[in-house]
Scaffold this motif. Sequence first.
Motif, PDB file in Angstrom:
ATOM      1  N   PHE A 105     -28.681  36.072   2.624  1.00 21.21           N
ATOM      2  CA  PHE A 105     -28.924  35.360   1.362  1.00 21.21           C
ATOM      3  C   PHE A 105     -27.785  35.732   0.423  1.00 21.21           C
ATOM      4  N   ILE A 106     -27.066  34.743  -0.109  1.00 21.23           N
ATOM      5  CA  ILE A 106     -26.089  35.042  -1.169  1.00 21.23           C
ATOM      6  C   ILE A 106     -26.385  34.158  -2.374  1.00 21.23           C
ATOM      7  N   PRO A 107     -26.178  34.699  -3.578  1.00 22.93           N
ATOM      8  CA  PRO A 107     -26.466  33.909  -4.784  1.00 22.93           C
ATOM      9  C   PRO A 107     -25.727  32.575  -4.726  1.00 22.93           C
ATOM     10  N   GLU A 108     -26.418  31.502  -5.127  1.00 21.65           N
ATOM     11  CA  GLU A 108     -25.833  30.182  -4.924  1.00 21.65           C
ATOM     12  C   GLU A 108     -24.636  29.913  -5.820  1.00 21.65           C
ATOM     13  N   ASP A 109     -24.394  30.768  -6.835  1.00 19.15           N
ATOM     14  CA  ASP A 109     -23.196  30.547  -7.638  1.00 19.15           C
ATOM     15  C   ASP A 109     -21.976  31.297  -7.088  1.00 19.15           C
ATOM     16  N   PHE A 110     -22.130  32.021  -5.983  1.00 19.32           N
ATOM     17  CA  PHE A 110     -20.957  32.602  -5.308  1.00 19.32           C
ATOM     18  C   PHE A 110     -20.156  31.467  -4.672  1.00 19.32           C
ATOM     19  N   LEU A 111     -18.828  31.593  -4.697  1.00 25.02           N
ATOM     20  CA  LEU A 111     -18.026  30.543  -4.065  1.00 25.02           C
ATOM     21  C   LEU A 111     -18.359  30.404  -2.579  1.00 25.02           C
ATOM     22  N   LEU A 112     -18.621  31.516  -1.901  1.00 30.35           N
ATOM     23  CA  LEU A 112     -18.918  31.432  -0.464  1.00 30.35           C
ATOM     24  C   LEU A 112     -20.155  30.559  -0.205  1.00 30.35           C
ATOM     25  N   ALA A 113     -21.054  30.521  -1.178  1.00 29.18           N
ATOM     26  CA  ALA A 113     -22.264  29.710  -1.014  1.00 29.18           C
ATOM     27  C   ALA A 113     -21.946  28.219  -1.007  1.00 29.18           C
ATOM     28  N   LYS A 114     -20.766  27.861  -1.531  1.00 27.64           N
ATOM     29  CA  LYS A 114     -20.383  26.443  -1.611  1.00 27.64           C
ATOM     30  C   LYS A 114     -19.537  26.007  -0.418  1.00 27.64           C
ATOM     31  N   VAL A 115     -19.301  26.908   0.494  1.00 24.25           N
ATOM     32  CA  VAL A 115     -18.461  26.576   1.645  1.00 24.25           C
ATOM     33  C   VAL A 115     -19.336  25.875   2.672  1.00 24.25           C
ATOM     34  N   ASP A 116     -19.141  24.594   2.827  1.00 18.37           N
ATOM     35  CA  ASP A 116     -20.052  23.792   3.635  1.00 18.37           C
ATOM     36  C   ASP A 116     -19.388  23.249   4.892  1.00 18.37           C
ATOM     37  N   GLY A 117     -20.237  22.821   5.819  1.00 15.53           N
ATOM     38  CA  GLY A 117     -19.756  22.172   7.027  1.00 15.53           C
ATOM     39  C   GLY A 117     -18.972  23.128   7.905  1.00 15.53           C
ATOM     40  N   VAL A 118     -17.959  22.594   8.579  1.00 12.51           N
ATOM     41  CA  VAL A 118     -17.231  23.421   9.554  1.00 12.51           C
ATOM     42  C   VAL A 118     -16.163  24.295   8.910  1.00 12.51           C
ATOM     43  N   TYR A 119     -16.071  24.269   7.583  1.00 12.95           N
ATOM     44  CA  TYR A 119     -15.045  25.083   6.927  1.00 12.95           C
ATOM     45  C   TYR A 119     -15.319  26.580   7.040  1.00 12.95           C
ATOM     46  N   ASN A 120     -14.262  27.344   6.991  1.00  4.37           N
ATOM     47  CA  ASN A 120     -14.317  28.802   6.977  1.00  4.37           C
ATOM     48  C   ASN A 120     -13.865  29.311   5.611  1.00  4.37           C
ATOM     49  N   ALA A 121     -14.304  30.494   5.245  1.00  7.58           N
ATOM     50  CA  ALA A 121     -13.780  31.126   4.028  1.00  7.58           C
ATOM     51  C   ALA A 121     -13.871  32.624   4.198  1.00  7.58           C
ATOM     52  N   ILE A 122     -12.816  33.304   3.803  1.00  5.55           N
ATOM     53  CA  ILE A 122     -12.748  34.748   3.970  1.00  5.55           C
ATOM     54  C   ILE A 122     -12.507  35.376   2.607  1.00  5.55           C
ATOM     55  N   ASP A 123     -13.470  36.150   2.163  1.00  6.39           N
ATOM     56  CA  ASP A 123     -13.401  36.841   0.877  1.00  6.39           C
ATOM     57  C   ASP A 123     -13.001  38.277   1.173  1.00  6.39           C
ATOM     58  N   VAL A 124     -11.897  38.717   0.579  1.00  2.00           N
ATOM     59  CA  VAL A 124     -11.438  40.083   0.819  1.00  2.00           C
ATOM     60  C   VAL A 124     -11.280  40.770  -0.531  1.00  2.00           C
ATOM     61  N   GLU A 125     -11.687  42.013  -0.601  1.00  2.00           N
ATOM     62  CA  GLU A 125     -11.640  42.744  -1.870  1.00  2.00           C
ATOM     63  C   GLU A 125     -10.672  43.917  -1.736  1.00  2.00           C
ATOM     64  N   GLY A 126      -9.643  43.899  -2.584  1.00  2.02           N
ATOM     65  CA  GLY A 126      -8.642  44.962  -2.567  1.00  2.02           C
ATOM     66  C   GLY A 126      -8.630  45.716  -3.877  1.00  2.02           C
ATOM     67  N   ASP A 127      -8.187  46.982  -3.845  1.00  6.96           N
ATOM     68  CA  ASP A 127      -8.229  47.774  -5.082  1.00  6.96           C
ATOM     69  C   ASP A 127      -7.285  47.216  -6.145  1.00  6.96           C
ATOM     70  N   LEU A 128      -6.162  46.625  -5.729  1.00 11.23           N
ATOM     71  CA  LEU A 128      -5.239  46.062  -6.713  1.00 11.23           C
ATOM     72  C   LEU A 128      -5.551  44.595  -6.980  1.00 11.23           C
ATOM     73  N   VAL A 129      -5.704  43.860  -5.914  1.00 11.85           N
ATOM     74  CA  VAL A 129      -5.752  42.400  -6.033  1.00 11.85           C
ATOM     75  C   VAL A 129      -7.129  41.896  -6.457  1.00 11.85           C
ATOM     76  N   GLY A 130      -8.136  42.748  -6.372  1.00 10.94           N
ATOM     77  CA  GLY A 130      -9.489  42.291  -6.685  1.00 10.94           C
ATOM     78  C   GLY A 130     -10.002  41.377  -5.599  1.00 10.94           C
ATOM     79  N   LYS A 131     -10.710  40.323  -6.008  1.00 14.40           N
ATOM     80  CA  LYS A 131     -11.296  39.402  -5.043  1.00 14.40           C
ATOM     81  C   LYS A 131     -10.318  38.280  -4.715  1.00 14.40           C
ATOM     82  N   LEU A 132     -10.087  38.084  -3.424  1.00 12.85           N
ATOM     83  CA  LEU A 132      -9.256  36.967  -2.943  1.00 12.85           C
ATOM     84  C   LEU A 132     -10.099  36.173  -1.966  1.00 12.85           C
ATOM     85  N   ILE A 133      -9.991  34.850  -2.027  1.00  7.32           N
ATOM     86  CA  ILE A 133     -10.673  34.042  -1.015  1.00  7.32           C
ATOM     87  C   ILE A 133      -9.686  33.075  -0.373  1.00  7.32           C
ATOM     88  N   PHE A 134      -9.718  33.035   0.942  1.00  5.68           N
ATOM     89  CA  PHE A 134      -8.923  32.087   1.718  1.00  5.68           C
ATOM     90  C   PHE A 134      -9.893  31.078   2.327  1.00  5.68           C
TER      91      PHE A 134
END
Lengths: 431, 431
Positions: free
Chosen positions: B269-298
């Motif tokens: 379960f992820i909150p529906e306002d998270f971007l990952l929650a909006k990733v639909d269909g066959v698409y992929n998304a990778i959220d990575v958290e770094g100490d400098l860069v913060g949150k990045l999503i591909f």
Amino acid sequence: MRKNSIGIGLTGLGVIGGGTVKVLLGKPEALARSTGSQLVLKRVVEIDTTKHGAMGIPRNLFTTKFSDLLNDPDIDIIIELIGGEHPAFEYIQDALTHSKHVVTANKEVMSKHWSELLSLARKHNVALRYEASVGGGIPLIAPFQEDLIANDISAIYAIVNGTTNYILTQMAKEGTDFAVALKQAQELGYAEADPSKDIDGVDAAYKLAILATIAFGTEITPDKVYNEGISRLQARDFRYAKELGYAIKLLAIAKRTDNSIEARVHPVFIPEDFLLAKVDGVYNAIDVEGDLVGKLIFYGQGAGPSATSSAVIADIVSIAQDINRGTITLPKLPSAKGRTVKPMSEIETRYYMRMNVADKPGVLAQISRVLGDHNISISSVIQKERDPSTQLAEIVIMTHRAREKAVQQALEETQHLAVVKEISNFVRVEA
Amino acid sequence: MRKNSIGIGLTGLGVIGGGTVKVLLGKPEALARSTGSQLVLKRVVEIDTTKHGAMGIPRNLFTTKFSDLLNDPDIDIIIELIGGEHPAFEYIQDALTHSKHVVTANKEVMSKHWSELLSLARKHNVALRYEASVGGGIPLIAPFQEDLIANDISAIYAIVNGTTNYILTQMAKEGTDFAVALKQAQELGYAEADPSKDIDGVDAAYKLAILATIAFGTEITPDKVYNEGISRLQARDFRYAKELGYAIKLLAIAKRTDNSIEARVHPVFIPEDFLLAKVDGVYNAIDVEGDLVGKLIFYGQGAGPSATSSAVIADIVSIAQDINRGTITLPKLPSAKGRTVKPMSEIETRYYMRMNVADKPGVLAQISRVLGDHNISISSVIQKERDPSTQLAEIVIMTHRAREKAVQQALEETQHLAVVKEISNFVRVEA
């Protein structure tokens, strides 16, 4: 032949410079593991020599003269983080001419002096890297140049200015007007005292020029990028957008056809189910469309000392690795010929128009006739508020695809209709 | 010293192989411009020699023997696209041993035989690249290894399996049950006839093993990754999730603390306002958290012949550039020591529990007591449907953070309460 130590000189100890120094001094072992060398901060150019205390920089590294970096044979890489066009441009030129590798976050210099600086770097066989110039810590330049190399990129739709995205998010969520949201952004440090480069779309145009040049292989300078800011937007535009199923974002858009390129920055209505519509606050997101890869979106923090230093350090590490491998990755010059930037008047898109008109029958027929005369067809009209005291009504018109020039002419003529009090706003629509 | 021509051998002319050949044969000038050499397809291993017609591959390039690639001195790079563990693993070993550079999209082989293959490549001074093994055309391996090099990565939250994401999207949007959505996915070609590796989370576990190994510098093989599929989810779980403000996604999660790593694939379960929650269909998304860069999503297409070939070709181009610069970028071995993968029983998160209970007073008190005995506190309870004929009611419990082991024990005990008919489902919650 591996060097035990690679010397770094830095100019510009502001927010990003401070963040970069913090990483250089704070993660020496990790950087040495990645590069095979100690990355040693040799010199920092800064007029305010009292800054060293808070940053833990030894006082003897401070100098007030940029030439001290140029003339130090132990400095291999110069990091330019002063920002602005001058003297940063001259500093970078001098550094390259002195055969120093350069890392910069300077979008203004890179976008305006692209080919001159790249040619200079190639001539002196040194690297010039600028990952931090667009999208802060989001990897963009390297992915565009390396990972997407097999693609013909057809379009970029980018939110690359955190200040305006914060303001637009506030306007959308809180229903505030522009001036209020701007003031709030300034109080939170998201907008500068003089916010004009951000809110007028100039900053976004620099960044788009860089991305489009790399993506399309054709040099696009900022003067070729149409730019329009966000200050004309009002709270009611956001209300109407929402009712119609759209969000409003300041987008930097570049599109390629066989022989022409569109490059423009302006507010845009985008369908609210687009991922870009969900990018809120100071975050950036860059949507790129390639013939092989399809749609790719990169999302992250487009500014801030930590995020931006992530990109600056990545560039430094990459150069250090190259030095130790004995091979320098020279910057690539744009290679595609024969494409020109399409004048803004020639673009085609859909439009949102908001106007105040006389509240009586036949008005819409007159407006539709003017639009129709210019080959603009209406997809929907909504009558919003009516004011009995002034006998005026506000209407919102959404058009089908039309040519910018025709729309501008039609709006000009519409404005002169007796029944039209005012064209209150118009915004382009991408769908 | 630049080579006029760089020879390529390919094994595996399936969907991705076909896509790769199409680019190699279709964009020769662009590839030559990028690399400085003609990239020449020399040999294709394929049993079905009738395939050449449709793909426009000269018939004389076909061979049925992999050894023909190994023994051809004009082949510099071997592309392995047959998939599966065997004989792909042996093929890659043979290629490296014969000093051929290797490009592969094989997540199973790379995740299972990571250090053996990387060491072999280093020993023979050849490149081994595998960008296409995770996220199709989305640049991940190179950004993780290069652009994010200054970061300590603390977490990855990834949607890396398009089949399951398509099924979950259908279940959420159409209210269909799992079996129906799976059938639909199979009819559209998004799921294989035997879909078990996708729906059981095995494919995602391979990909997570690769990403986590690179991100954390510690080798994580798939057997260390906890994985649980999506087949237990029912239409009603999606309805309740939505009511509670959540989406359900199959996430591949890796988190690092100082001395341990979590690596797990399961519905979340992820909150529906998270971007990952909006990733639909066959698409992929990778959220990575770094100490400098913060949150990045591909975000992008994680599969398909075109998108995946974009990554395969980028790897080939990178190797060709290295060959021409006379320097090979050897694959990096994991360097961090001393971190172990935390057993699943030790993780802590929040939980959603759905159960069928007797519809009478005092039931909730009994269940709360069992949970409380295991230090699990309830954040909310909702009574959903009640069935007068059976005297049963369905309740949904959301917990605060709790330890997996405690939750499993508590559920076991709850199940034995006389008032509990059935524990219908439980899903972990990330927020």
